[in-house]
Design a protein around this motif. Structure first.
Motif, PDB file in Angstrom:
ATOM      1  N   SER A  36       0.686  -1.076  -0.027  1.00  0.00           N
ATOM      2  CA  SER A  36      -0.074   0.030   0.062  1.00  0.00           C
ATOM      3  C   SER A  36       0.831   1.306   0.003  1.00  0.00           C
ATOM      4  O   SER A  36       2.069   1.024   0.290  1.00  0.00           O
ATOM      5  CB  SER A  36      -0.857   0.032   1.127  1.00  0.00           C
ATOM      6  OG  SER A  36       0.001   0.144   2.306  1.00  0.00           O
ATOM      7  N   PHE A  93       0.775   3.945   1.858  1.00  0.00           N
ATOM      8  CA  PHE A  93       1.275   4.125   3.352  1.00  0.00           C
ATOM      9  C   PHE A  93       2.257   3.382   3.860  1.00  0.00           C
ATOM     10  O   PHE A  93       3.050   3.477   4.747  1.00  0.00           O
ATOM     11  CB  PHE A  93       0.193   4.643   4.259  1.00  0.00           C
ATOM     12  CG  PHE A  93      -0.702   5.997   3.755  1.00  0.00           C
ATOM     13  CD1 PHE A  93      -0.104   7.103   3.767  1.00  0.00           C
ATOM     14  CD2 PHE A  93      -1.806   5.825   2.904  1.00  0.00           C
ATOM     15  CE1 PHE A  93      -0.452   8.368   3.064  1.00  0.00           C
ATOM     16  CE2 PHE A  93      -2.634   6.740   2.603  1.00  0.00           C
ATOM     17  CZ  PHE A  93      -1.824   8.047   2.454  1.00  0.00           C
ATOM     18  N   ASP A 140      -6.059   3.955   3.146  1.00  0.00           N
ATOM     19  CA  ASP A 140      -5.003   3.487   2.521  1.00  0.00           C
ATOM     20  C   ASP A 140      -5.255   3.137   1.022  1.00  0.00           C
ATOM     21  O   ASP A 140      -6.482   2.979   0.590  1.00  0.00           O
ATOM     22  CB  ASP A 140      -4.309   2.431   2.960  1.00  0.00           C
ATOM     23  CG  ASP A 140      -2.748   2.377   2.891  1.00  0.00           C
ATOM     24  OD1 ASP A 140      -2.229   3.144   1.982  1.00  0.00           O
ATOM     25  OD2 ASP A 140      -1.940   1.716   3.398  1.00  0.00           O
TER      26      ASP A 140
END
Length: 86
Positions: free
Chosen positions: A25, A27, A72
């Motif tokens: 992802s 983040f 996210d």
């Protein structure tokens, strides 16, 4: 090398069913770099650089929460439209 959308959809479905992901992802990647910078403070990275990365992450997170109502984003879902959106 070109990857078809069909292959990406199959891989996404496989990841959802097995709970094992081949992708990361946005983040998760941000956190990886923030941790790397933290570990190398004074050794090529300054506290100011770390602060800028954390600020960028925070602002991007607020944007994603407001615009997409998510916490996210899968890195494979980032496209040109995501980048130029404001």
């Amino acid at each position: 090398m070109q990857v078809s959308n069909e292959n990406l959809e199959i891989n996404h479905l496989k990841s959802e069913l097995t709970g094992i992901s081949d992708t990361h992802s946005l983040f998760e990647i941000f956190d990886y770099y923030i941790d790397m910078i933290s570990d190398q403070l004074g050794n090529g990275f300054s506290t100011r650089t770390l602060k800028y990365y954390k600020t960028s992450k925070h602002r991007l997170l607020e944007f994603v929460k407001k615009k997409y109502r998510k916490l996210d984003v899968d890195i494979l879902d980032i496209d040109y439209a995501f980048i130029v959106d404001n």
